[in-house]
Design a protein around this motif. Structure first.
Motif, PDB file in Angstrom:
ATOM      1  N   UNK A 230       0.877  -1.157  -0.038  1.00 54.76           N
ATOM      2  CA  UNK A 230      -0.019  -0.021  -0.077  1.00 54.76           C
ATOM      3  C   UNK A 230       0.794   1.172  -0.089  1.00 54.76           C
ATOM      4  N   UNK A 231       2.114   1.097   0.105  1.00 52.83           N
ATOM      5  CA  UNK A 231       3.054   2.031   0.241  1.00 52.83           C
ATOM      6  C   UNK A 231       3.637   2.523  -1.153  1.00 52.83           C
ATOM      7  N   UNK A 232       2.749   3.185  -2.027  1.00 52.90           N
ATOM      8  CA  UNK A 232       3.325   3.657  -3.412  1.00 52.90           C
ATOM      9  C   UNK A 232       3.562   4.988  -3.351  1.00 52.90           C
ATOM     10  N   UNK A 233       4.675   5.403  -4.050  1.00 53.60           N
ATOM     11  CA  UNK A 233       4.783   6.859  -4.267  1.00 53.60           C
ATOM     12  C   UNK A 233       4.885   6.825  -5.901  1.00 53.60           C
ATOM     13  N   UNK A 234       4.175   7.828  -6.372  1.00 55.73           N
ATOM     14  CA  UNK A 234       4.385   7.877  -7.954  1.00 55.73           C
ATOM     15  C   UNK A 234       5.583   9.035  -8.153  1.00 55.73           C
ATOM     16  N   UNK A 235       6.284   9.128  -9.373  1.00 49.53           N
ATOM     17  CA  UNK A 235       7.130   9.999  -9.710  1.00 49.53           C
ATOM     18  C   UNK A 235       6.864  10.326 -11.068  1.00 49.53           C
ATOM     19  N   UNK A 236       6.757  11.660 -11.263  1.00 49.57           N
ATOM     20  CA  UNK A 236       6.637  12.288 -12.707  1.00 49.57           C
ATOM     21  C   UNK A 236       8.102  12.430 -12.941  1.00 49.57           C
ATOM     22  N   UNK A 237       8.502  11.910 -14.051  1.00 45.53           N
ATOM     23  CA  UNK A 237       9.820  12.197 -14.555  1.00 45.53           C
ATOM     24  C   UNK A 237      10.171  12.572 -16.077  1.00 45.53           C
ATOM     25  N   UNK A 238       8.994  13.308 -16.617  1.00 42.65           N
ATOM     26  CA  UNK A 238       8.964  13.820 -17.911  1.00 42.65           C
ATOM     27  C   UNK A 238       8.234  13.078 -18.865  1.00 42.65           C
ATOM     28  N   UNK A 239       7.632  13.325 -19.854  1.00 43.24           N
ATOM     29  CA  UNK A 239       7.072  12.668 -20.776  1.00 43.24           C
ATOM     30  C   UNK A 239       7.618  13.119 -22.157  1.00 43.24           C
ATOM     31  N   UNK A 240       7.327  11.959 -23.218  1.00 43.74           N
ATOM     32  CA  UNK A 240       7.789  12.536 -24.663  1.00 43.74           C
ATOM     33  C   UNK A 240       6.791  13.359 -25.339  1.00 43.74           C
ATOM     34  N   UNK A 241       7.351  14.394 -25.611  1.00 42.31           N
ATOM     35  CA  UNK A 241       6.431  15.662 -26.568  1.00 42.31           C
ATOM     36  C   UNK A 241       7.542  15.870 -27.909  1.00 42.31           C
ATOM     37  N   UNK A 242       7.096  16.610 -28.608  1.00 42.44           N
ATOM     38  CA  UNK A 242       7.830  17.187 -29.742  1.00 42.44           C
ATOM     39  C   UNK A 242       9.002  17.891 -29.398  1.00 42.44           C
ATOM     40  N   UNK A 243       9.043  18.380 -28.108  1.00 37.42           N
ATOM     41  CA  UNK A 243       9.916  19.345 -27.520  1.00 37.42           C
ATOM     42  C   UNK A 243      11.381  18.847 -27.669  1.00 37.42           C
ATOM     43  N   UNK A 244      12.431  19.494 -28.341  1.00 41.07           N
ATOM     44  CA  UNK A 244      13.733  19.078 -28.284  1.00 41.07           C
ATOM     45  C   UNK A 244      14.774  19.654 -27.591  1.00 41.07           C
TER      46      UNK A 244
END
Ligand code: PEP
Ligand code: MN
Length: 348
Positions: A230-244
């Motif tokens: 039950x001990x879950x931490x989510x991590x946002x680490x960036x997503x794929x976009x058109x940005x280069x």
């Protein structure tokens, strides 16, 4: 569906409800909460069977959970989950700091960096012993020897350790050495891995897949939770976009969205999101401003020679600057920034 128990329900009432859920062929998940005791029910297709639960002694209400993820949903648990890993705490209003090298490269390198980040106030140490690399020719990590080094770094600094597990068969071994298991972005939908890691019941840092929606991310959290942690931490680490201009695009908008839908804590990894040292502090501030429960940053004292991800690693003095900035910004946001009490091993 979710069974809400009356505050006056006895242990026997609770046990009876759990047994009835099992008799129906479903799984009962007690959800501890400050304001109420609830029992999540998974495995049912609809909520027709609620009549078999509604009449039982001690049951206040049986309500449907409309989202496909049940245990991760805020419908199931209205208050924030708090995940504690040693002295680090995620989801209690504080900003928890995880810092360390991307990869464990050697004993000396890891112990040196661990010592620095501990001194500078990190609450947890990071470091990969198994590295999922785009190229099969790139450094793949030290494996179990790296885990031994991480365990020694924890001994020496008192910091709890998080490390990535890339393969279900290795999960039990990795779990023996560290305090929190990390699922990397490339494995967020490796469901066999999620099941195995979930079964270990340990705290998990689940990195969002680089092209995963929020619903998909929460379904992966659901895999972990339905199998036992039950001990879950989510991590946002960036997503794929058109940005280069950056390695990935840090999706700060996912933070308030996740907080609406789920009770789970979420942290931000500005290092992997940007791929570039100069962007790490600004993105860290953006994450904290948007409500992140913590940050995970790469720190290296010799990034020029780092075997993995040197360009995005903060130098120890950059990490000091980040910590000083957070010391001012976090209280201004009405949050807390606990001073880590990393205990040094006494000399014998
Ligand atoms: C890491 O944190 O070491 C890592 C490999 O990150 P990600 O899975 O987000 O690429
Ligand atoms: Mn990395």
């Amino acid at each position: 569906m979710l069974v809400i128990m009356d505050p006056r329900a006895t242990e026997a009432d609770i046990q009876r409800v759990k047994e009835r859920i099992q008799e129906l062929g479903y799984t009962a998940h007690p959800i501890p909460g400050a304001s109420r005791l609830a029992i999540g029910v998974t495995g049912n297709q609809g909520i027709e069977d609620r009549i078999y639960l509604e009449g039982l002694p001690g049951v206040q209400q049986v309500i449907p959970v409309t989202k496909p993820y049940k245990l991760a949903s805020r419908e199931t648990r209205p208050e924030n989950s708090v995940v504690k890993v040693g002295e680090a705490s995620f989801g209690d209003g504080s900003v928890a700091m995880i810092a360390g090298p991307c990869a464990v490269e050697s004993r000396d390198q890891t112990l040196r960096i661990a010592e620095r980040v501990a001194e500078l106030g990190a609450h947890m140490l990071r470091g990969g012993a198994y590295k999922p690399r785009t190229s099969p020719y790139a450094f793949q990590g030290l494996g179990e020897a790296g885990l031994e080094i991480l365990a020694e770094a924890r001994e020496q600094t008192g910091l709890p350790v998080v490390t990535e597990v890339v393969d279900a068969s290795q999960a039990p071994v990795v779990a023996q050495y560290v305090d929190m298991l990390q699922i990397g972005t490339r494995n967020m939908q490796n469901f066999e891995l999620l099941k195995e890691v979930g079964r270990l019941g340990m705290p998990v840092l689940l990195k969002r897949g680089m092209s995963a929606t929020l619903d998909e991310t929460l379904m992966s959290a659901e895999y972990l939770m339905s199998h036992g942690t039950h001990a879950v931490v989510i991590c946002e680490r960036g997503v794929r976009t058109f940005a280069s201009h950056a390695r990935s695009t840090l999706d700060v908008s996912v933070i308030p969205a996740l907080k609406r839908l789920s009770h789970l804590p979420i942290i931000v990894d500005p290092s992997h999101a940007s791929g570039n040292r100069t962007s790490v502090i600004p993105l860290a501030m953006a994450g904290v401003g948007a409500g992140a429960d913590g940050l995970m940053v790469d720190v290296h004292d010799d990034p020029e020679h780092a075997l993995v991800d040197g360009p995005q690693a903060l130098l120890p003095e950059d990490f000091r600057e980040l910590m000083a900035l957070l010391g001012k910004v976090v209280p201004a946001l009405g949050r807390t920034f606990p001073v880590a009490r990393a205990k040094k091993q006494e000399a014998h």
